[in-house]
Write a protein that holds these residues in place. Structure first.
Motif, mmCIF file in Angstrom:
data_model
loop_
_atom_site.group_PDB
_atom_site.id
_atom_site.type_symbol
_atom_site.label_atom_id
_atom_site.label_comp_id
_atom_site.label_asym_id
_atom_site.label_seq_id
_atom_site.Cartn_x
_atom_site.Cartn_y
_atom_site.Cartn_z
ATOM 1 N N SER A 1 0.848 -1.189 0.000
ATOM 2 C CA SER A 1 0.000 0.000 0.000
ATOM 3 C C SER A 1 0.882 1.236 0.000
ATOM 4 N N GLY A 2 0.257 2.389 -0.221
ATOM 5 C CA GLY A 2 0.975 3.649 -0.112
ATOM 6 C C GLY A 2 1.360 4.307 -1.421
ATOM 7 N N GLY A 3 1.131 3.635 -2.534
ATOM 8 C CA GLY A 3 1.460 4.243 -3.815
ATOM 9 C C GLY A 3 0.505 5.362 -4.167
ATOM 10 N N GLY A 4 0.802 6.017 -5.268
ATOM 11 C CA GLY A 4 -0.061 7.110 -5.711
ATOM 12 C C GLY A 4 0.598 7.942 -6.771
ATOM 13 N N LEU A 5 -0.038 9.075 -7.063
ATOM 14 C CA LEU A 5 0.477 10.036 -8.043
ATOM 15 C C LEU A 5 1.197 11.154 -7.291
ATOM 16 N N SER B 1 7.521 12.782 -2.435
ATOM 17 C CA SER B 1 7.813 11.623 -1.591
ATOM 18 C C SER B 1 6.580 10.753 -1.417
ATOM 19 N N LEU B 2 6.835 9.487 -1.180
ATOM 20 C CA LEU B 2 5.795 8.527 -0.807
ATOM 21 C C LEU B 2 6.395 7.547 0.182
ATOM 22 N N ARG B 3 5.542 6.967 0.997
ATOM 23 C CA ARG B 3 5.982 5.887 1.888
ATOM 24 C C ARG B 3 5.154 4.649 1.583
ATOM 25 N N LEU C 1 14.389 -12.065 -6.736
ATOM 26 C CA LEU C 1 13.882 -12.074 -8.106
ATOM 27 C C LEU C 1 12.415 -11.682 -8.172
ATOM 28 N N GLY C 2 11.782 -11.598 -6.992
ATOM 29 C CA GLY C 2 10.375 -11.217 -6.989
ATOM 30 C C GLY C 2 9.419 -12.341 -7.326
ATOM 31 N N ASN C 3 9.893 -13.579 -7.254
ATOM 32 C CA ASN C 3 9.009 -14.691 -7.578
ATOM 33 C C ASN C 3 7.876 -14.842 -6.566
ATOM 34 N N THR C 4 8.135 -14.509 -5.299
ATOM 35 C CA THR C 4 7.120 -14.528 -4.250
ATOM 36 C C THR C 4 6.876 -13.091 -3.847
ATOM 37 N N ARG C 5 5.860 -12.469 -4.426
ATOM 38 C CA ARG C 5 5.615 -11.054 -4.208
ATOM 39 C C ARG C 5 4.134 -10.792 -4.048
ATOM 40 N N GLY C 6 3.827 -9.574 -3.618
ATOM 41 C CA GLY C 6 2.442 -9.184 -3.462
ATOM 42 C C GLY C 6 1.837 -8.722 -4.769
ATOM 43 N N GLN C 7 0.688 -8.045 -4.660
ATOM 44 C CA GLN C 7 -0.006 -7.583 -5.861
ATOM 45 C C GLN C 7 0.530 -6.248 -6.351
ATOM 46 N N GLY C 8 1.300 -5.592 -5.520
ATOM 47 C CA GLY C 8 1.951 -4.355 -5.924
ATOM 48 C C GLY C 8 1.158 -3.107 -5.594
ATOM 49 N N THR C 9 1.872 -1.991 -5.590
ATOM 50 C CA THR C 9 1.253 -0.680 -5.426
ATOM 51 C C THR C 9 1.863 0.254 -6.473
ATOM 52 N N GLN C 10 1.015 0.975 -7.175
ATOM 53 C CA GLN C 10 1.462 1.796 -8.306
ATOM 54 C C GLN C 10 2.009 3.133 -7.818
ATOM 55 N N VAL C 11 3.191 3.463 -8.288
ATOM 56 C CA VAL C 11 3.795 4.777 -8.059
ATOM 57 C C VAL C 11 3.904 5.475 -9.408
ATOM 58 N N THR C 12 3.269 6.619 -9.513
ATOM 59 C CA THR C 12 3.320 7.398 -10.741
ATOM 60 C C THR C 12 3.878 8.778 -10.413
ATOM 61 N N VAL C 13 4.971 9.117 -11.086
ATOM 62 C CA VAL C 13 5.618 10.416 -10.873
ATOM 63 C C VAL C 13 5.426 11.242 -12.135
#
Length: 115
Positions: A7-11, A17-19, A101-113
């Protein structure tokens, strides 16, 4: 079952900054080094950072250049990534992972700059 929830991504504008946070469950979080990886549009997964089990000696990809800080709270099973001085090149989906390698990872959070 193992779960990693980011969590925590965004535009954000360039220079902003983002956390990011990653809540882990289903495995002994404090027993594992943890990783952040990212995937920019049209590109493959790219390693960002590693933090060992006790949080000491974090490692970063060269492109980080002192702008990101990884940390963890083993009591809460949460992994963090503080992103500062973001640039448009940092636009990507960010994932926490249990392997480099990221083989075991979550669904992700999008960061857009973007301005």
């Amino acid at each position: 079952d193992l779960q990693l929830v980011e969590s925590g991504g965004g535009l954000v504008q360039p220079g902003g900054s983002l956390r990011l946070a990653c809540a882990a469950s289903g495995f002994p979080f404090s027993s594992y080094p943890m990783y952040w990886v990212r995937q920019a549009p049209g590109k493959g997964l790219e390693w960002v950072s590693t933090i060992n089990r006790n949080g000491r000696g974090p490692q970063y990809a060269p492109f980080v250049r002192g702008r990101f800080t990884v940390s963890r709270d083993n009591a809460k099973s949460i992994l963090y990534l503080q992103l500062d001085n973001l640039t448009t090149d940092d636009t990507a989906m960010y994932y926490c992972a249990r392997d480099a390698l990221g083989n075991t990872r979550g669904q992700g959070t999008q960061v857009t700059v973007s301005s």
